[in-house]
Design a protein around this motif. Structure first.
Motif, PDB file in Angstrom:
ATOM      1  N   VAL A   1       0.687  -1.146   0.167  1.00 26.30           N
ATOM      2  CA  VAL A   1      -0.029   0.051  -0.033  1.00 26.30           C
ATOM      3  C   VAL A   1       0.807   1.254  -0.037  1.00 26.30           C
ATOM      4  O   VAL A   1       0.472   2.290  -0.621  1.00 26.30           O
ATOM      5  N   ARG A   2       1.966   1.368   0.927  1.00 26.90           N
ATOM      6  CA  ARG A   2       2.805   2.272   0.878  1.00 26.90           C
ATOM      7  C   ARG A   2       3.560   2.700  -0.390  1.00 26.90           C
ATOM      8  O   ARG A   2       3.399   3.592  -0.865  1.00 26.90           O
ATOM      9  N   LEU A   3       3.989   1.559  -1.090  1.00 27.40           N
ATOM     10  CA  LEU A   3       4.575   1.805  -2.329  1.00 27.40           C
ATOM     11  C   LEU A   3       3.582   2.318  -3.472  1.00 27.40           C
ATOM     12  O   LEU A   3       3.847   3.116  -4.284  1.00 27.40           O
ATOM     13  N   ALA A   4       2.381   1.573  -3.488  1.00 27.94           N
ATOM     14  CA  ALA A   4       1.381   2.410  -4.264  1.00 27.94           C
ATOM     15  C   ALA A   4       1.226   3.614  -3.998  1.00 27.94           C
ATOM     16  O   ALA A   4       1.039   4.635  -5.259  1.00 27.94           O
ATOM     17  N   ASP A   5       1.160   4.265  -2.634  1.00 26.28           N
ATOM     18  CA  ASP A   5       0.611   5.829  -2.617  1.00 26.28           C
ATOM     19  C   ASP A   5       2.021   6.237  -2.797  1.00 26.28           C
ATOM     20  O   ASP A   5       1.772   7.481  -3.239  1.00 26.28           O
ATOM     21  N   THR A   6       3.298   5.904  -2.657  1.00 29.20           N
ATOM     22  CA  THR A   6       4.463   6.615  -3.055  1.00 29.20           C
ATOM     23  C   THR A   6       4.447   7.009  -4.649  1.00 29.20           C
ATOM     24  O   THR A   6       4.651   7.937  -5.018  1.00 29.20           O
ATOM     25  N   ARG A   7       4.102   5.810  -5.579  1.00 27.35           N
ATOM     26  CA  ARG A   7       3.972   5.974  -6.918  1.00 27.35           C
ATOM     27  C   ARG A   7       2.952   7.085  -7.357  1.00 27.35           C
ATOM     28  O   ARG A   7       3.189   7.744  -8.191  1.00 27.35           O
ATOM     29  N   ALA A   8       1.841   6.992  -6.671  1.00 28.78           N
ATOM     30  CA  ALA A   8       0.782   7.928  -7.113  1.00 28.78           C
ATOM     31  C   ALA A   8       1.323   9.388  -6.840  1.00 28.78           C
ATOM     32  O   ALA A   8       1.036  10.452  -7.400  1.00 28.78           O
ATOM     33  N   ALA A   9       2.160   9.766  -5.676  1.00 28.70           N
ATOM     34  CA  ALA A   9       2.393  11.053  -5.296  1.00 28.70           C
ATOM     35  C   ALA A   9       3.652  11.338  -6.376  1.00 28.70           C
ATOM     36  O   ALA A   9       3.401  12.760  -6.786  1.00 28.70           O
ATOM     37  N   VAL A  10       4.439  10.663  -6.876  1.00 25.24           N
ATOM     38  CA  VAL A  10       5.157  10.891  -7.967  1.00 25.24           C
ATOM     39  C   VAL A  10       4.381  11.176  -9.127  1.00 25.24           C
ATOM     40  O   VAL A  10       4.787  12.257  -9.962  1.00 25.24           O
ATOM     41  N   ALA A  11       3.459  10.359  -9.571  1.00 29.99           N
ATOM     42  CA  ALA A  11       2.633  10.689 -10.758  1.00 29.99           C
ATOM     43  C   ALA A  11       1.913  11.917 -10.611  1.00 29.99           C
ATOM     44  O   ALA A  11       1.646  12.652 -11.587  1.00 29.99           O
ATOM     45  N   ALA A  12       1.608  12.456  -9.313  1.00 28.63           N
ATOM     46  CA  ALA A  12       0.650  13.609  -9.262  1.00 28.63           C
ATOM     47  C   ALA A  12       1.758  14.838  -9.186  1.00 28.63           C
ATOM     48  O   ALA A  12       1.373  16.075  -8.919  1.00 28.63           O
ATOM     49  N   GLY A  13       3.346  14.649  -9.397  1.00 29.69           N
ATOM     50  CA  GLY A  13       4.017  15.583  -9.378  1.00 29.69           C
ATOM     51  C   GLY A  13       5.122  15.787  -8.503  1.00 29.69           C
ATOM     52  O   GLY A  13       5.961  16.832  -8.495  1.00 29.69           O
ATOM     53  N   ALA A  14       5.209  15.229  -7.358  1.00 34.88           N
ATOM     54  CA  ALA A  14       6.156  15.114  -6.316  1.00 34.88           C
ATOM     55  C   ALA A  14       7.364  14.588  -7.054  1.00 34.88           C
ATOM     56  O   ALA A  14       7.431  13.255  -6.887  1.00 34.88           O
ATOM     57  N   GLY A  15       8.389  15.011  -7.160  1.00 31.90           N
ATOM     58  CA  GLY A  15       9.631  14.639  -7.652  1.00 31.90           C
ATOM     59  C   GLY A  15      10.701  14.529  -7.054  1.00 31.90           C
ATOM     60  O   GLY A  15      11.773  13.831  -7.311  1.00 31.90           O
ATOM     61  N   VAL A  16      10.649  14.912  -5.797  1.00 34.59           N
ATOM     62  CA  VAL A  16      11.906  14.368  -4.678  1.00 34.59           C
ATOM     63  C   VAL A  16      11.362  13.864  -3.445  1.00 34.59           C
ATOM     64  O   VAL A  16      10.082  13.910  -3.304  1.00 34.59           O
ATOM     65  N   ALA A  17      12.235  13.006  -2.917  1.00 37.73           N
ATOM     66  CA  ALA A  17      12.004  12.345  -1.518  1.00 37.73           C
ATOM     67  C   ALA A  17      11.065  13.249  -0.463  1.00 37.73           C
ATOM     68  O   ALA A  17       9.988  12.952  -0.030  1.00 37.73           O
ATOM     69  N   LEU A  18      11.570  14.541  -0.411  1.00 34.85           N
ATOM     70  CA  LEU A  18      10.709  15.457   0.481  1.00 34.85           C
ATOM     71  C   LEU A  18       9.400  15.622   0.283  1.00 34.85           C
ATOM     72  O   LEU A  18       8.467  15.498   0.892  1.00 34.85           O
TER      73      LEU A  18
END
Length: 367
Positions: A283-300
Motif C-alpha cells: 500500500v505504501r509503495l502504491a501511495d508513493t508512486r501515486a505521489a510521484v505521478a501527481a508531480g512530487a519529484g523529490v523524496a521530501l
C-alpha cells in the motif's frame, strides 16, 4: 530501534472503555512467555518507544539473554530486579545474543560483559557499523544531513545539524563483540536456536528461531504494532527496503512460531504479522508512486504528500527526528519502485529526482 512507517506511532493513552492500554506490555517486571523463557521490558529514554524487550532464557544453571537493552542506570537496576523475580542474579548471565547494532539492543550487552564477564554475540554483517561507531563519530546521525540534502530536504538537514547531540556516553559502550555470528545453529542447553539473517532494519539483523519450541525471537524485524525504521545505521546498504521485504519473505519459509518481538507484547502468529507487514508496504509503495505521478519529484515532496502515524498526521506535524525518518523511508520506497521499473531516478544533480517510468532501465544505485 523500531519506528512506524506509514501506519504510525501508536497512541499513548488507555482505551476509553477501560481496557488496558496497548502499552501495558511495557510495565516493569518479568513475564514468563514459555517454560524457562522470560520477557523483561526495559525503559527507553525516548517519546515514541517506551521499552525494549530483553528475553532471559534459562540455560542450565545460568541465563542467556536475547538482546541487552540500552546502557542506562535505570535499565540496569530494573533488569536486576526483574531477574530476581525469576530467581536469578545478573551474574547468572553467561551470554547475550544481540539481534542488531542499535543502542537499545547492544549497549547494555557490553555493560553486562564489563560487569559479569558475559559473552556478547552479534551478527557478522554489523561489523562495519560497529567499527564506525567505535571510531567516535556521532553514530547513526553522522551521515544523515548530507543524505537529506540529496533528497531535497536541505532545511531539515540544517535543523538537524543545529540540534546539539552528545552521544559520548552511548558511544562509550560500542565495543566489538566476543563473537561475530554467522547465520546458523546456536545450541543452548535448553533449546536450539537458528540464527537467521534478516537485513533491512539493519544490514546485519538476526532473528533467532526455536523451531522445536515454536518461538521466534524477532528483534526489530517483526513487530506487532509498528513497522521498523529501514536502513537507519552508519553502514547503510543501497536498498534497505528491498532487503527488508526479502527478509520478511524469508521468515515465511520458517515454520510459524509465536512472535517474541523487541517492542510490543509477546504472542500471536509470526506469519500472520509478516503477511500484514508485506501488505502494508505494498500500500505504501502504491501511495508513493501515486505521489510521484501527481508531480512530487523529490523524496521530501513525496513525504509531504503522504500521511504518517496511525493518526494520519501530515509530515509537517511530525517531530524533527520523525521527519528525518519519514524522508529516509520515503526514499527507500522510491528506490524499490525504481528497482521494479515503475519509476526512474536521476542522481546527476545535487538533488535526486524521481519520475514515472516510460520504459527506461532502472538504475542500480540506491540513495
Amino acid at each position: 530501534m523500531g519506528r512506524q512507517s506509514g501506519g504510525g506511532r501508536p497512541p499513548e493513552e488507555a482505551a476509553s472503555d477501560g481496557a488496558p492500554s496497548r502499552h501495558a506490555w511495557a510495565d516493569p517486571g518479568a513475564e514468563t512467555v514459555a517454560p524457562g523463557v522470560h520477557r523483561i521490558p526495559l525503559p527507553l529514554p525516548m517519546d515514541g518507544l517506551r521499552a525494549v524487550n530483553v528475553y532471559a532464557v534459562e540455560d542450565g544453571d545460568g541465563l542467556v539473554l536475547i538482546d541487552g537493552g540500552w546502557a542506562l542506570d535505570v535499565s540496569r537496576d530494573l533488569l536486576e530486579r526483574s531477574l530476581a523475580e525469576v530467581g536469578h542474579v545478573l551474574a547468572d548471565v553467561r551470554r547475550v545474543l544481540v539481534t542488531h547494532v542499535h543502542r537499545d539492543h547492544y549497549t547494555q550487552a557490553v555493560a553486562i560483559r564489563r560487569a559479569v564477564g558475559a559473552e556478547v554475540v552479534l551478527g557478522v554483517e554489523e561489523e562495519e557499523s560497529v567499527r564506525d561507531l567505535m571510531a567516535g563519530t556521532s553514530g547513526m546521525l553522522a551521515n544523515q544531513p548530507a543524505r537529506l540534502r540529496r533528497l531535497g530536504a536541505g532545511t531539515l538537514a540544517d535543523e538537524l545539524e543545529a540540534v546539539p547531540v552528545d552521544l559520548s556516553e552511548t558511544l562509550a559502550f560500542y565495543e566489538e563483540p566476543d563473537v561475530w555470528l554467522t547465520p546458523g545453529r546456536v545450541a543452548l542447553d535448553t533449546l536450539t536456536l537458528d540464527a537467521v539473517h534478516t537485513p533491512g532494519h539493519t544490514r546485519g539483523h538476526l532473528v533467532f528461531h526455536a523451531a522445536d519450541r515454536r518461538l521466534l525471537f524477532a528483534g526489530d524485524h517483526v513487530l506487532p504494532h509498528i513497522t521498523p525504521s529501514i536502513g537507519f545505521e552508519p553502514a547503510r546498504p543501497p536498498f534497505p527496503l528491498r532487503d527488508y521485504l526479502t527478509s520478511l519473505e524469508r521468515v515465511l519459509t520458517l515454520p510459524d512460531a509465536a512472535l517474541l518481538p523487541a517492542h510490543g507484547p509477546a504472542g500471536g502468529s509470526t506469519h500472520a504479522r509478516v503477511h500484514a507487514l508485506l501488505a502494508h508496504h505494498e500500500v505504501r509503495l502504491a501511495d508513493t508512486r501515486a505521489a510521484v505521478a501527481a508531480g512530487a519529484g523529490v523524496a521530501l515532496d513525496v513525504a509531504r504528500a503522504l500521511r504518517w502515524t496511525r493518526r494520519e498526521r501530515a509530515y509537517d506535524a511530525l517531530h524533527l527526528f520523525d521527519r528525518m525518518l519519514a524522508v529516509l523511508e520515503t526514499a527507500a520506497h522510491l528506490d524499490v519502485l525504481v528497482l521494479r521499473g515503475e519509476l526512474v531516478r536521476d542522481a546527476s544533480g545535487d538533488v535526486i529526482t524521481y519520475a514515472v517510468s516510460t520504459g527506461s532501465t532502472p538504475t542500480a544505485e540506491g540513495t
